[in-house]
Design a protein around this motif. Structure first.
Motif, short mmCIF file in Angstrom:
data_model
loop_
_atom_site.label_atom_id
_atom_site.label_comp_id
_atom_site.label_asym_id
_atom_site.label_seq_id
_atom_site.Cartn_x
_atom_site.Cartn_y
_atom_site.Cartn_z
N ARG A 233 46.64 27.07 41.03
CA ARG A 233 45.56 26.65 40.16
C ARG A 233 46.10 25.48 39.35
O ARG A 233 47.17 25.57 38.75
CB ARG A 233 45.20 27.81 39.24
CG ARG A 233 43.92 27.59 38.50
CD ARG A 233 43.63 28.72 37.54
NE ARG A 233 42.50 28.32 36.73
CZ ARG A 233 41.28 28.85 36.83
NH1 ARG A 233 41.06 29.81 37.68
NH2 ARG A 233 40.30 28.40 36.08
N GLY A 236 45.29 22.30 33.31
CA GLY A 236 44.34 21.31 32.81
C GLY A 236 44.85 20.59 31.57
O GLY A 236 46.04 20.30 31.43
N PHE A 252 34.22 22.42 24.83
CA PHE A 252 34.46 22.92 26.19
C PHE A 252 33.45 24.02 26.54
O PHE A 252 32.87 24.02 27.62
CB PHE A 252 35.90 23.45 26.27
CG PHE A 252 36.34 23.86 27.65
CD1 PHE A 252 36.63 22.91 28.62
CD2 PHE A 252 36.50 25.21 27.98
CE1 PHE A 252 37.05 23.29 29.88
CE2 PHE A 252 36.91 25.60 29.25
CZ PHE A 252 37.20 24.63 30.21
N LEU A 256 30.32 24.11 29.41
CA LEU A 256 30.13 25.20 30.38
C LEU A 256 28.83 25.95 30.14
O LEU A 256 28.53 26.90 30.85
CB LEU A 256 31.31 26.17 30.31
CG LEU A 256 32.67 25.56 30.62
CD1 LEU A 256 33.77 26.56 30.32
CD2 LEU A 256 32.73 25.12 32.07
N THR B 262 32.85 33.53 33.69
CA THR B 262 32.68 32.08 33.64
C THR B 262 33.76 31.48 32.75
O THR B 262 34.35 30.46 33.08
CB THR B 262 31.28 31.73 33.08
OG1 THR B 262 30.32 32.37 33.91
CG2 THR B 262 31.04 30.24 33.07
N VAL B 263 34.02 32.12 31.62
CA VAL B 263 35.10 31.66 30.75
C VAL B 263 35.98 32.83 30.33
O VAL B 263 35.48 33.87 29.88
CB VAL B 263 34.57 31.00 29.46
CG1 VAL B 263 35.73 30.35 28.69
CG2 VAL B 263 33.51 29.98 29.74
N SER B 282 39.37 33.61 37.18
CA SER B 282 38.24 33.30 36.30
C SER B 282 37.82 31.86 36.58
O SER B 282 38.65 31.03 36.92
CB SER B 282 38.67 33.42 34.83
OG SER B 282 39.13 34.72 34.56
N LYS B 283 36.53 31.56 36.40
CA LYS B 283 36.07 30.21 36.74
C LYS B 283 36.69 29.18 35.81
O LYS B 283 37.09 28.10 36.23
CB LYS B 283 34.54 30.16 36.71
CG LYS B 283 33.95 30.98 37.86
CD LYS B 283 32.43 30.88 37.90
CE LYS B 283 31.84 31.96 38.78
NZ LYS B 283 31.86 33.31 38.12
N ASN B 284 36.77 29.50 34.51
CA ASN B 284 37.40 28.60 33.54
C ASN B 284 38.29 29.41 32.61
O ASN B 284 37.92 30.52 32.22
CB ASN B 284 36.33 27.88 32.71
CG ASN B 284 35.42 27.03 33.58
OD1 ASN B 284 35.77 25.92 33.95
ND2 ASN B 284 34.26 27.57 33.92
N VAL B 286 40.59 29.29 29.03
CA VAL B 286 41.05 28.66 27.80
C VAL B 286 42.21 29.50 27.28
O VAL B 286 42.10 30.73 27.23
CB VAL B 286 39.93 28.63 26.72
CG1 VAL B 286 40.44 27.99 25.43
CG2 VAL B 286 38.71 27.88 27.24
N ASP B 301 42.54 25.74 32.02
CA ASP B 301 41.80 24.48 32.12
C ASP B 301 41.87 23.76 30.79
O ASP B 301 41.88 22.54 30.74
CB ASP B 301 40.34 24.76 32.49
CG ASP B 301 40.25 25.47 33.82
OD1 ASP B 301 40.47 24.81 34.84
OD2 ASP B 301 40.00 26.69 33.83
#
Lengths: 259, 323
Positions: A233, A236, A252, A256, B262-263, B282-284, B286, B301
């Protein structure tokens, strides 16, 4: 009341894990330590034996090369003795094979209660305890968050998706405990000194009447065929907080559309 | 061994088959000609329609267990069917509390090993090939069974999508458990539902998790508050579950739940392999952590190098101000 605790001695989780490229077994180098997950079972066993007004806590473990360093930690906490099954032919044993070995060793201790962790921290197969119960013809209650002995039965609060169930079972029974159920004690200096002379009975599979063909890599009926790197992965954006990084998080989340 | 028939354990919650079971039924349909379900409890006929829609043609109904924990009696019923020659080539179990118990019991009963923590399942030359995420998902190990007898697989939730395939109602046939004796001694005497506000951890669109970096148990309230403001669920790393700060049901990771929201917001979590395997898809992602070398940043991300005790209160305040 006699309690057996199944404990696993594992490579230090702080050291990076690896699989042997040839045998595809977990590489076990260096001193093994007591699996953290097992400290809860040991503590629970000590408390329950105490509450029952006495009885012995026996550790049962399987490890290569007569390894006892992890067992000494649990003995230092207060367990009375240990049974260790160590045999060259056990290398590569699968979970069911492990259950057969441990079940045979546990039987010798004639326990009223068998405790184990819900799963080990290295292999985390999570089926061995229940397989042991089935092989011994005993009931089992997994994922216990509270355990109480009253007379000849055990009362367990068992974790469920929605909350918990109160489960009762006659003794003898096997119970697996989740982490955090009790606060494992730190071994005292006295405990550590005493542990050095506590009995550890080391057995081979022949002592247990188990045929070498049933265990080890030859007895395993599952094989790892390949190990490869998974898709990486990409990492970022990195923001060093100078008091306003929370705004970047909000931005952010807005992107989304979760805000 | 060719794979003609697969059985899937269909667990029921709130009167419906759980999503993890439906995922397995729809994936099994791509692997075998015949997919059948095994169910237990009082509501089997009520779920036969849904199981059919996802691809099961038959439901083997073990029936009401009379308060027993499912492990022993359901394993007995499946073993009896195998003994009678009606068994499948493979049985798939969702990696739930009861799914693992039934698989373990059955494994010892029929003397076949079980492969657990499966995240992928494909048809190979000699039968099914499994994929397992190892070392925090950095590597994928593939494995298979050797020897005769049905393969037993315990599969992690969210390994496959759950898709309907337009089948009609599955036929319900009785698969009564035989007398299992002392192994069936554990009985449920009461069930307690814990109050939960917001979505379930493994179904939530947003998951906010806390770890050791929170410093002390009381600070977990920040995680719960942020999760609630984002209409998400609160999760935890193994470290703080082991420390007794939050119950096991909150744990995300190898030992614990797999989530794919999603997050995913990881707060004060270093990103041990144990944790990564449960959330890295997970899609995104933090991550907020004060150690810039923390492994969690390698999958994030958006990575905030900062103190959770400073960042979280500001974030919470700003979200509250938005109303």
């Amino acid at each position: 009341m006699n309690v057996v605790v199944c404990v696993k001695q594992i490579p230090d989780p702080a050291a990076p894990p690896a699989l042997d490229p040839g045998t595809k077994n977990l590489v076990r180098v260096g001193k093994l330590i007591l699996d953290d997950s097992d400290a809860y079972g040991v503590e629970m066993a000590l408390q329950l034996a105490d509450a029952a007004g006495g009885g012995e806590v026996t550790l049962v473990s399987m490890a290569p090369n007569g390894e006892t360093s992890g067992l000494r930690t649990a003995l230092a906490m207060g367990a009375a003795k240990a049974i260790l099954v160590s045999d060259d032919s056990l290398a590569g044993t699968d979970a069911l094979g492990t259950a057969k070995v441990l079940a045979a060793a546990i039987k010798r201790a004639e326990p009223d209660l068998i405790l184990a962790a819900t799963e080990s921290s290295d292999g985390y197969t999570g089926t061995t305890p229940v397989q042991i119960a089935e092989l011994l013809g005993l009931p089992s209650v997994t994922f216990a968050k509270k355990v109480e002995i009253t007379g000849n039965s055990v009362k367990v609060e068992r974790q469920t998706e929605a909350g918990y169930d109160e489960v009762e079972s006659p003794l003898p029974v096997l119970v697996t405990v989740t982490a955090g159920v009790v606060e494992p004690r730190y071994p005292s200096f006295k405990g550590i000194m005493a542990a050095k002379s506590k009995p550890v009975e080391t057995l081979t599979i022949a002592d247990l009447g188990i045929d070498a063909g049933q265990v080890g890599a030859t007895g395993a009926r599952q094989e790892i065929t390949d190990v490869s790197a998974s898709e990486e992965r990409a990492s970022g954006e990195i923001v060093v907080d100078e008091g306003d990084a929370y705004q970047r998080v909000i931005q952010f989340l807005e992107q989304l559309k979760v805000l | 061994m060719s794979i003609d028939k697969i059985w899937v354990l269909a667990e029921v919650a709130d009167g419906k088959p759980i999503t993890a079971s439906l995922e397995l039924i729809s994936h099994a349909k791509s692997l075998a000609g015949t997919v059948e379900a095994v169910a237990y409890g009082e509501e089997t006929s009520a779920i036969a329609g849904t199981l059919g829609e996802y691809g099961a043609t038959t439901v083997h109904d073990v029936g009401d267990l009379g308060g027993s924990l499912p492990g022993a009696p359901v394993a007995d019923a499946i073993a009896a069917a195998i003994e009678a020659g009606n068994g499948p080539d493979a049985i798939l179990f969702p990696a739930t509390y009861d799914g693992r118990d039934i698989a373990g019991r059955l494994s010892a009963k029929i003397d076949r090993p079980v492969l657990t923590n499966v995240v992928g399942l494909v048809a190979g030359d000699g039968g099914l090939i499994t994929q397992h995420a190892v070392f925090g998902g950095a590597q994928i190990a593939t494995a298979r069974f050797v020897g005769d007898g049905p393969g037993l697989f315990v599969v992690r939730a969210k390994s496959f999508p759950a898709e309907t395939s337009g089948g009609g109602q599955a036929e319900v046939v009785a698969a009564a458990a035989t007398e299992s004796g002392p192994t069936n001694g554990a009985k449920i005497v009461a069930s307690h539902v814990e109050e939960r506000t917001g979505p379930k951890l493994d179904e939530a669109n947003v998951v906010v998790s806390g770890g050791r970096g929170l410093g002390e148990k009381e600070n977990y309230a920040l995680i719960e508050e942020l999760a609630s403001l984002l209409k998400g669920a609160a999760g935890a790393s193994r470290a703080i579950v082991d420390a007794g700060w939050v119950p096991y049901s909150h744990q995300v990771g190898q030992t614990g739940k797999t989530v794919k929201p999603t997050v995913y917001v990881a707060c004060g979590i270093s990103g041990a392999t144990q944790h990564l395997v449960g959330m890295k898809n997970s899609k995104n992602i933090v991550a907020i952590n004060k150690d810039q070398d923390a492994p969690i940043f390698s999958v994030a991300d958006l990575g905030i190098v900062g103190d959770v005790h400073k960042v979280l209160p500001k974030l919470i305040e700003a979200l509250k101000a938005r109303g």
